[in-house]
Write a protein that holds these residues in place. Sequence first.
Motif, PDB file in Angstrom:
ATOM      1  N   LEU A   1     -33.503 -80.789  -3.004  1.00 61.99           N
ATOM      2  CA  LEU A   1     -33.192 -79.851  -2.135  1.00 61.99           C
ATOM      3  C   LEU A   1     -32.525 -80.869  -1.037  1.00 61.99           C
ATOM      4  O   LEU A   1     -31.455 -80.108  -0.584  1.00 61.99           O
ATOM      5  N   ILE A   2     -32.989 -81.841  -0.930  1.00 59.90           N
ATOM      6  CA  ILE A   2     -32.455 -82.972   0.017  1.00 59.90           C
ATOM      7  C   ILE A   2     -30.785 -83.134  -0.220  1.00 59.90           C
ATOM      8  O   ILE A   2     -29.802 -83.154   0.337  1.00 59.90           O
ATOM      9  N   ASP A   3     -30.540 -83.370  -1.751  1.00 57.50           N
ATOM     10  CA  ASP A   3     -29.431 -83.594  -2.407  1.00 57.50           C
ATOM     11  C   ASP A   3     -28.671 -82.384  -2.228  1.00 57.50           C
ATOM     12  O   ASP A   3     -27.318 -82.387  -1.892  1.00 57.50           O
ATOM     13  N   ILE A   4     -29.072 -81.112  -2.432  1.00 57.20           N
ATOM     14  CA  ILE A   4     -27.996 -79.949  -2.342  1.00 57.20           C
ATOM     15  C   ILE A   4     -27.729 -79.725  -0.863  1.00 57.20           C
ATOM     16  O   ILE A   4     -26.465 -79.353  -0.633  1.00 57.20           O
ATOM     17  N   VAL A   5     -28.692 -80.030   0.093  1.00 55.07           N
ATOM     18  CA  VAL A   5     -28.217 -79.970   1.507  1.00 55.07           C
ATOM     19  C   VAL A   5     -27.345 -80.853   2.030  1.00 55.07           C
ATOM     20  O   VAL A   5     -26.165 -80.572   2.581  1.00 55.07           O
ATOM     21  N   THR A   6     -27.584 -82.306   1.603  1.00 58.21           N
ATOM     22  CA  THR A   6     -26.268 -83.373   1.981  1.00 58.21           C
ATOM     23  C   THR A   6     -25.193 -82.841   1.397  1.00 58.21           C
ATOM     24  O   THR A   6     -24.038 -83.279   1.919  1.00 58.21           O
ATOM     25  N   GLY A   7     -25.125 -82.607  -0.117  1.00 55.21           N
ATOM     26  CA  GLY A   7     -23.919 -82.391  -1.035  1.00 55.21           C
ATOM     27  C   GLY A   7     -23.131 -81.080  -0.263  1.00 55.21           C
ATOM     28  O   GLY A   7     -22.020 -80.958  -0.132  1.00 55.21           O
ATOM     29  N   TYR A   8     -23.827 -79.987   0.258  1.00 56.62           N
ATOM     30  CA  TYR A   8     -23.367 -78.807   0.965  1.00 56.62           C
ATOM     31  C   TYR A   8     -22.617 -79.312   2.326  1.00 56.62           C
ATOM     32  O   TYR A   8     -21.620 -78.800   2.806  1.00 56.62           O
ATOM     33  N   ILE A   9     -23.288 -80.090   2.821  1.00 61.88           N
ATOM     34  CA  ILE A   9     -22.781 -80.546   4.341  1.00 61.88           C
ATOM     35  C   ILE A   9     -21.700 -81.571   4.126  1.00 61.88           C
ATOM     36  O   ILE A   9     -20.790 -81.247   4.796  1.00 61.88           O
ATOM     37  N   ASN A  10     -21.837 -82.287   3.015  1.00 60.62           N
ATOM     38  CA  ASN A  10     -20.436 -82.861   2.947  1.00 60.62           C
ATOM     39  C   ASN A  10     -19.314 -82.118   2.393  1.00 60.62           C
ATOM     40  O   ASN A  10     -18.192 -82.415   2.756  1.00 60.62           O
ATOM     41  N   ALA A  11     -19.533 -81.223   1.614  1.00 58.71           N
ATOM     42  CA  ALA A  11     -18.640 -80.231   1.248  1.00 58.71           C
ATOM     43  C   ALA A  11     -17.879 -79.319   2.387  1.00 58.71           C
ATOM     44  O   ALA A  11     -16.671 -79.348   2.557  1.00 58.71           O
ATOM     45  N   TRP A  12     -18.902 -79.123   3.174  1.00 62.06           N
ATOM     46  CA  TRP A  12     -18.427 -78.239   4.358  1.00 62.06           C
ATOM     47  C   TRP A  12     -17.670 -79.264   5.324  1.00 62.06           C
ATOM     48  O   TRP A  12     -16.470 -78.897   5.836  1.00 62.06           O
ATOM     49  N   LYS A  13     -18.055 -80.574   5.323  1.00 64.81           N
ATOM     50  CA  LYS A  13     -17.219 -81.250   6.296  1.00 64.81           C
ATOM     51  C   LYS A  13     -15.771 -81.661   5.820  1.00 64.81           C
ATOM     52  O   LYS A  13     -14.921 -81.536   6.646  1.00 64.81           O
TER      53      LYS A  13
END
Length: 113
Positions: free
Chosen positions: A24-36
């Motif tokens: 879950l932490i990986d998904i969230v950090t990956g999504y934030i990275n993609a959003w950024k």
Amino acid sequence: MKYLQNLEFTNVIWLFALPLLLMLIDIVTGYINAWKSKNIDSSKMRDGIGKKCAELVYILLGILFKLAFEIDAVMYFIVVYICYMEFNSIAENCDKLGFEVPILKDKLNNREN
């Protein structure tokens, strides 16, 4: 403090909970990275979540190995390996977000990004 004494990795709940939490932490950090980086792609997210589901199936297979053959080593190897992969991915995502930890980057991933 009483609750911390009951946390044991050998508990079957933690065999799912720890990797799931890291996923879950990986998904969230990956999504934030993609959003950024303005690079949100639903097909990449689907593929990533599919891989996470496959990892959970591997954990289930490890637990079945333990129950059927009483071989703990397979189960622990699978869980530790998945936790290592997820931790590595979280470190990479955080590095891309600007939260670089040089010691972790050198130890976990010897490739250049």
